[in-house]
Scaffold this active site. Structure first.
Site, PDB file in Angstrom:
ATOM      1  N   LYS A   1      32.950   1.339  19.106  1.00  0.00           N
ATOM      2  CA  LYS A   1      32.602   0.394  18.032  1.00  0.00           C
ATOM      3  C   LYS A   1      33.861   0.023  17.242  1.00  0.00           C
ATOM      4  O   LYS A   1      34.930  -0.058  17.823  1.00  0.00           O
ATOM      5  CB  LYS A   1      31.484   0.986  17.154  1.00  0.00           C
ATOM      6  CG  LYS A   1      30.300   1.457  18.006  1.00  0.00           C
ATOM      7  CD  LYS A   1      29.073   1.807  17.227  1.00  0.00           C
ATOM      8  CE  LYS A   1      27.973   2.249  18.186  1.00  0.00           C
ATOM      9  NZ  LYS A   1      26.715   2.562  17.500  1.00  0.00           N
TER      10      LYS A   1
ATOM     11  N   GLU B   1      18.629   1.455  24.647  1.00  0.00           N
ATOM     12  CA  GLU B   1      19.006   2.096  23.391  1.00  0.00           C
ATOM     13  C   GLU B   1      17.958   1.775  22.326  1.00  0.00           C
ATOM     14  O   GLU B   1      18.004   0.709  21.711  1.00  0.00           O
ATOM     15  CB  GLU B   1      20.364   1.570  22.918  1.00  0.00           C
ATOM     16  CG  GLU B   1      21.489   1.840  23.890  1.00  0.00           C
ATOM     17  CD  GLU B   1      22.842   1.811  23.192  1.00  0.00           C
ATOM     18  OE1 GLU B   1      23.549   2.819  23.277  1.00  0.00           O
ATOM     19  OE2 GLU B   1      23.167   0.812  22.550  1.00  0.00           O
TER      20      GLU B   1
ATOM     21  N   SER C   1      22.265   8.497  19.835  1.00  0.00           N
ATOM     22  CA  SER C   1      22.497   9.880  19.380  1.00  0.00           C
ATOM     23  C   SER C   1      22.649  10.892  20.520  1.00  0.00           C
ATOM     24  O   SER C   1      22.216  12.039  20.398  1.00  0.00           O
ATOM     25  CB  SER C   1      21.403  10.312  18.406  1.00  0.00           C
ATOM     26  OG  SER C   1      21.400   9.467  17.269  1.00  0.00           O
TER      27      SER C   1
ATOM     28  N   HIS D   1      24.574  -5.483  22.550  1.00  0.00           N
ATOM     29  CA  HIS D   1      24.325  -4.252  21.787  1.00  0.00           C
ATOM     30  C   HIS D   1      23.480  -4.604  20.561  1.00  0.00           C
ATOM     31  O   HIS D   1      23.617  -5.689  19.994  1.00  0.00           O
ATOM     32  CB  HIS D   1      25.664  -3.636  21.362  1.00  0.00           C
ATOM     33  CG  HIS D   1      25.506  -2.274  20.766  1.00  0.00           C
ATOM     34  ND1 HIS D   1      25.088  -2.091  19.467  1.00  0.00           N
ATOM     35  CD2 HIS D   1      25.664  -1.048  21.297  1.00  0.00           C
ATOM     36  CE1 HIS D   1      25.010  -0.785  19.227  1.00  0.00           C
ATOM     37  NE2 HIS D   1      25.349  -0.134  20.318  1.00  0.00           N
TER      38      HIS D   1
ATOM     39  N   ASN E   1      31.284   4.054  23.581  1.00  0.00           N
ATOM     40  CA  ASN E   1      31.385   2.822  22.793  1.00  0.00           C
ATOM     41  C   ASN E   1      31.994   3.209  21.450  1.00  0.00           C
ATOM     42  O   ASN E   1      31.318   3.779  20.602  1.00  0.00           O
ATOM     43  CB  ASN E   1      29.976   2.237  22.623  1.00  0.00           C
ATOM     44  CG  ASN E   1      29.942   1.063  21.669  1.00  0.00           C
ATOM     45  OD1 ASN E   1      30.980   0.530  21.282  1.00  0.00           O
ATOM     46  ND2 ASN E   1      28.740   0.656  21.286  1.00  0.00           N
TER      47      ASN E   1
ATOM     48  N   GLU F   1      23.702  -3.846  17.595  1.00  0.00           N
ATOM     49  CA  GLU F   1      24.493  -4.213  16.412  1.00  0.00           C
ATOM     50  C   GLU F   1      24.959  -5.661  16.494  1.00  0.00           C
ATOM     51  O   GLU F   1      25.124  -6.331  15.477  1.00  0.00           O
ATOM     52  CB  GLU F   1      25.662  -3.235  16.244  1.00  0.00           C
ATOM     53  CG  GLU F   1      25.155  -1.876  15.758  1.00  0.00           C
ATOM     54  CD  GLU F   1      26.004  -0.693  16.173  1.00  0.00           C
ATOM     55  OE1 GLU F   1      27.145  -0.879  16.604  1.00  0.00           O
ATOM     56  OE2 GLU F   1      25.493   0.450  16.057  1.00  0.00           O
TER      57      GLU F   1
ATOM     58  N   GLY G   1      22.921   6.128  16.056  1.00  0.00           N
ATOM     59  CA  GLY G   1      23.668   6.575  14.886  1.00  0.00           C
ATOM     60  C   GLY G   1      22.823   7.296  13.851  1.00  0.00           C
ATOM     61  O   GLY G   1      23.261   7.518  12.728  1.00  0.00           O
TER      62      GLY G   1
HETATM   63  P1  PGA Z   1      25.255   6.610  18.860  1.00  0.00           P
HETATM   64  O1  PGA Z   1      25.451   5.081  19.307  1.00  0.00           O
HETATM   65  O2  PGA Z   1      25.586   7.458  20.052  1.00  0.00           O
HETATM   66  O3  PGA Z   1      26.242   6.790  17.720  1.00  0.00           O
HETATM   67  O4  PGA Z   1      23.847   6.764  18.436  1.00  0.00           O
HETATM   68  C1  PGA Z   1      25.035   4.657  20.597  1.00  0.00           C
HETATM   69  C2  PGA Z   1      25.367   3.205  20.766  1.00  0.00           C
HETATM   70  O5  PGA Z   1      25.257   2.448  19.794  1.00  0.00           O
HETATM   71  O6  PGA Z   1      25.745   2.776  21.873  1.00  0.00           O
END
Ligand code: PGA
Length: 240
Positions: A10, A166, A203, A96, A8, A98, A172
């Site tokens: 983003k 997640e 992560s 997601h 992803n 976010e 992140g």
């Molecule tokens: P990350 O993000 O691997 O940077 O923690 C995972 C995600 O948001 O899908």
């Protein structure tokens, strides 16, 4: 079954660096004959067409990061599922954290989007996960259980739906859920979704991918930050 390794990206990337990355990924995947994984990249919408052109002869598939619940219409700035399909996408990430956090997306909206994705022949990667405070209060299973019940539409099947667990506090942040936490939550989700594939996200990096990918009921990973580096993302894939 091969593990599903999804990147992803983003809101990251301009053409030059992104196309260089997919070229490296395509070359790296070609050299891996084990068949232990399927790789998917989900670039920002502006990069889907050039990425698709680069990957058309590769085994790597691609997808979007969101879609609208309607197939077309007066929705400035939004992207419809048939548009993603038209760009050769096979997947779309939905719900997601976010999107839930910054765009106020509810699980009911996620279900409507997933239905639209299914109608266009896309596989919906439906994300769920608890906040830090919810885990501290011991509410992680009730939160995730509710998200699953409300975000998965009745059109879902093993062919068109993947769940991504997640934990929001692990996205992140460099914090990963422990192998025990992942095992426990994935077993809980398995009880709710049966044979749907269940990814872990939060992560994930090359250094921790092997342990995560070999945890019971983990059918793949959804990777943010580490999917922006070709070597790191390939390292995660080969750990499967
Ligand atoms: P990350 O993000 O691997 O940077 O923690 C995972 C995600 O948001 O899908």
């Amino acid at each position: 079954m091969p593990k599903l390794i999804v990147g992803n990206w983003k809101m990251n990337g301009l053409q030059a660096e992104s196309l260089e990355r997919v070229e490296k990924l395509a070359a790296g995947v070609q050299g891996d004959a084990s068949g232990s994984f399927h790789m998917v990249v989900c670039p920002p919408a502006t990069l889907i067409a050039p990425v698709a052109a680069k990957l058309k002869d590769s085994v790597i598939r691609w997808g979007g990061q969101d879609c609208h619940a309607e197939a077309s219409g007066a929705y400035t700035g939004d992207i419809a599922a048939p548009m993603l399909k038209d760009m050769g996408c096979d997947f779309v990430i939905l719900g997601h954290s976010e999107r839930r956090q910054h765009h106020g997306e509810t699980s009911a909206e996620v279900a409507a989007k997933a239905k639209a994705a299914h109608a266009s022949g896309l596989t919906a990667i439906i994300c769920v996960g608890e906040l830090d405070a919810q885990r501290s209060a011991g509410e992680q299973e009730s939160v995730v259980g509710r998200q699953l019940a409300e975000s998965i539409p009745d059109t879902a099947s093993t062919e068109n739906t993947v769940i991504a667990y997640e934990p929001v506090w692990a996205i992140g942040t460099g914090k990963t859920a422990s192998a025990d936490d992942i095992k426990q939550m994935h077993a809980f989700i398995r009880g709710k979704v049966g044979t749907l594939q269940i990814l872990y996200g939060g992560s994930v990096k090359a250094a921790n991918a092997s342990e995560i990918l070999h945890t019971e009921n983990v059918d793949g990973v959804l990777v943010g930050g580490a999917s922006l580096k070709a070597d790191e993302f390939l390292g995660i894939a080969v750990a499967s």
